[in-house]
Design a protein around this motif. Structure first.
Motif, PDB file in Angstrom:
ATOM      1  N   PHE B 148      -4.951   6.793   3.303  1.00  7.68           N
ATOM      2  CA  PHE B 148      -3.598   6.332   3.420  1.00  7.68           C
ATOM      3  C   PHE B 148      -2.655   7.348   2.570  1.00  7.68           C
ATOM      4  CE2 PHE B 148       0.408   4.009   3.500  1.00  7.68           C
ATOM      5  CZ  PHE B 148       0.328   3.511   4.675  1.00  7.68           C
ATOM      6  N   LEU B 149      -3.360   7.291   1.134  1.00  8.16           N
ATOM      7  CA  LEU B 149      -2.638   7.959   0.389  1.00  8.16           C
ATOM      8  C   LEU B 149      -2.195   9.518   0.835  1.00  8.16           C
ATOM      9  CD1 LEU B 149      -1.661   8.123  -2.502  1.00  8.16           C
ATOM     10  CD2 LEU B 149      -3.603   9.046  -3.359  1.00  8.16           C
ATOM     11  N   GLY B 150      -3.178   9.940   1.234  1.00  2.82           N
ATOM     12  CA  GLY B 150      -3.122  11.401   2.109  1.00  2.82           C
ATOM     13  C   GLY B 150      -1.857  11.555   2.960  1.00  2.82           C
ATOM     14  N   LEU B 151      -1.736  10.565   3.739  1.00  3.53           N
ATOM     15  CA  LEU B 151      -0.729  10.449   4.652  1.00  3.53           C
ATOM     16  C   LEU B 151       0.423  10.233   4.225  1.00  3.53           C
ATOM     17  CD1 LEU B 151       0.054   9.878   7.905  1.00  3.53           C
ATOM     18  CD2 LEU B 151      -0.162   7.847   7.434  1.00  3.53           C
ATOM     19  N   SER B 152       0.597   9.289   3.141  1.00  6.80           N
ATOM     20  CA  SER B 152       1.998   8.867   2.641  1.00  6.80           C
ATOM     21  C   SER B 152       2.552  10.145   1.697  1.00  6.80           C
ATOM     22  CB  SER B 152       1.927   7.661   1.723  1.00  6.80           C
ATOM     23  OG  SER B 152       1.037   7.892   0.769  1.00  6.80           O
ATOM     24  N   CYS B 153       1.503  10.946   1.182  1.00  9.34           N
ATOM     25  CA  CYS B 153       1.774  12.102   0.434  1.00  9.34           C
ATOM     26  C   CYS B 153       2.410  13.074   1.226  1.00  9.34           C
ATOM     27  CB  CYS B 153       0.877  12.465  -0.460  1.00  9.34           C
ATOM     28  SG  CYS B 153       0.398  11.396  -1.872  1.00  9.34           S
TER      29      CYS B 153
END
Lengths: 214, 333
Positions: B148-153
């Motif tokens: 999710f962090l990858g997506l939001s970044c």
């Protein structure tokens, strides 16, 4: 007066005609696109933009001003930008301001701001330029420069200038005809010498002439 | 695996920072560049959050929904809903000058909050919407968080580059000119009301995107989550601390403020329960105090707005000024 012609104020009565068209109800930005460009008595520079940006901003109908074109047709925007930038640099060269091109416009001197105001009128195809007290707060040397630039623009680019000014020497050198107004109405419209010696003008601005004669 | 578990908290922190980063960039478009004092950030955040929640969640008794659409559709829908909401608001409110706009936008955000709280058929009222799908939700917790962090970044990066590009363009130059001097911008032929509306809508759509990201992270949305004291207030402080008018600055602001905000929560959680409840307001007070200190000592923010970003020094190489600047009297002008 300039606020009325340029559209910043709406007249309480009467109509404003420009080049055969009634422009009374047009917004200032629409008047700009009809070739009616103004300057301000107190310079209205865009303080946080560089001097160069202040000029580039003025160019009308830039492709990059449309929100989508920056994402979808960057090529056209770039071509447009290069042309606008070239023109802005040329204007800076003419005004002898190239050395401060990247200064924040809010930080340059009052006189330089006045030049910048004149420069902005050169970034578009102006027909009528309204100069609101161009000499106010400008030193003598710079004033001479300003005058020669105004004359040049009038001669070479066929700008018509409307000058509002208190500096009689500047008016004498630049203006013909001269319109003298007092309390909102025209006293006289003639060449400078006639206006200067007109008894009504003297009366309005220097007091009653008869008293002095008696 | 153990290592990833250890990193759970920082990753959680970073996800929130990227969501707030999106909000700060959105507010930077409105305030930093167009000079629009939008004090209703939470309102658009809520519109985005609820739109995406309704579009993607499964059917539930007593409220509209059951569309179960994919998450990207929810996000696009959230942005679209914000555009639709921002248009009339902007059309009416942008006629007010700065501080009045602030008052009106607070009012709009409060109206949205009341609608969310009371229109049960739409938002399920104070019970909120649950079971909102989460991207990578099938993975184990730790991996899911990283994904999710990858997506939001990634979303934040895309937003950053698109907005940065927009603001360096003639459009951005014009927006800053309008902010600096409205009268002169209009005298130079710029359609001020229309351009302001564009900036307002663009910023609002990005706020909606941040709201959508938020609901897909937490999987639950209730009216408490859109407390303007948290959303609007914190985002404003992030923008002011970081440096309004500078996208990198506001991201730094988001990082610093969110770390302070979360770290102070860790501290207050250690306190006895009755004091901890009061400590929440102490945190808010401290952040407010920080705002005062910033405004006093460094009003332009940590990374101030740069001069000459549109048409500026970086492009000088392409056209040499000496080569094209004519001497006085030349016809080239």
């Amino acid at each position: 007066m300039i606020n009325l012609i340029a559209g910043a104020l709406h007249p309480s009565s009467g109509k404003i005609h420009y080049a055969g068209e009634d422009i009374t109800d047009l917004a200032p930005n629409e008047r700009f696109h009809r070739g009616l460009v103004r300057t301000f008595q107190i310079p209205h520079e865009f303080a946080h933009l560089s001097v160069l940006e202040n000029l580039m901003l003025v160019a009308p109908h830039q492709a990059g001003e449309q929100m989508w074109s920056n994402w979808f047709s960057p090529g056209r925007v770039r071509i447009d930008e290069d042309e606008v930038r070239r023109r802005a640099w040329a204007t800076l060269g003419f005004l002898e301001l190239t050395h401060i091109a990247h200064e924040r416009a809010g930080r340059i001197s009052g006189g330089q701001k006045k030049l910048l105001e004149l420069g902005r009128t050169m970034m578009t195809d102006a027909q009528l330029v309204l100069l609101d007290e161009p000499a106010a707060g400008v030193n003598r040397t710079l004033l001479r420069k300003l005058e020669s630039q105004i004359e040049y623009l009038n001669r070479e680019r066929n700008y018509t200038f409307l000058l509002i000014e208190h500096d009689m020497e500047m008016i004498e050198r630049l203006c013909d005809p001269v319109v003298c107004m007092t309390e909102g109405s025209v006293l006289i419209e003639a060449d400078f010498k006639t206006v200067r010696s007109d008894p009504h003008v003297l009366e309005a601005y220097l007091g009653e002439t008869k008293d002095a004669a008696q | 695996m153990n290592f990833v578990t250890l990193l759970n908290y920082p990753i959680y922190l970073l996800i929130f920072i990227s969501i707030y980063g999106c909000l700060t960039i959105a507010l930077n478009v409105q305030w930093g560049y167009a000079g629009l004092f939008n004090a209703g950030v939470a309102g658009f955040f809520a519109v985005g959050a609820y739109t995406s929640a309704i579009l993607t969640s499964p059917a539930a008794v007593g409220r509209i929904g059951g569309f179960s659409l994919p998450v990207p559709v929810g996000m696009l829908g959230a942005m679209l809903a914000c555009v639709v909401a921002a248009w009339p608001v902007g059309k009416v409110c942008l006629r007010f000058r700065s501080d009045y706009l602030a008052i009106v936008s607070i009012g709009v955000a409060e109206a949205i909050r009341l609608v969310v709280r009371s229109e049960e058929w739409l938002t399920n009222g104070s019970r909120g919407i649950i079971d909102i799908p989460r991207p990578f939700g099938d993975l184990p917790y730790a991996q899911s968080q990283v994904a999710f962090l990858g997506l939001s970044c990634l979303i934040l990066l895309v937003v950053y580059f698109l907005v940065e590009r927009q603001l360096r363009s003639p459009w951005g130059r014009m927006m800053r000119a309008i902010r600096d001097n409205e009268t002169a911008a209009q005298a130079m032929g710029k359609d001020v009301p229309r351009r302001r509306l564009e900036a307002f809508i663009l910023g609002s759509a990005l706020m909606g995107l941040a709201g959508a990201l938020y609901v897909h992270l937490t999987r639950v949305i209730t009216p408490d989550a859109i407390d303007p004291m948290i959303v609007t207030f914190l985002v404003w402080i992030m923008v002011i601390l970081g440096g309004s008018g500078n996208n990198r600055g506001v991201l730094v602001g988001a990082l610093i403020i969110w770390v302070i905000w979360s770290a102070s929560e860790l501290v207050t959680d250690q306190l006895p329960a009755d004091i901890a409840l009061k400590a929440k307001y102490a945190r808010m007070f401290l952040v407010g105090l920080l705002l005062q200190v910033i405004l006093r000592l460094r009003p332009e923010g940590l990374l101030p707005e740069r001069v000459g970003t549109a048409g500026g020094s970086g492009d000088l190489g392409r056209t040499s000024p000496e080569a094209i600047a004519p001497s006085e009297g030349s016809d080239d002008v």
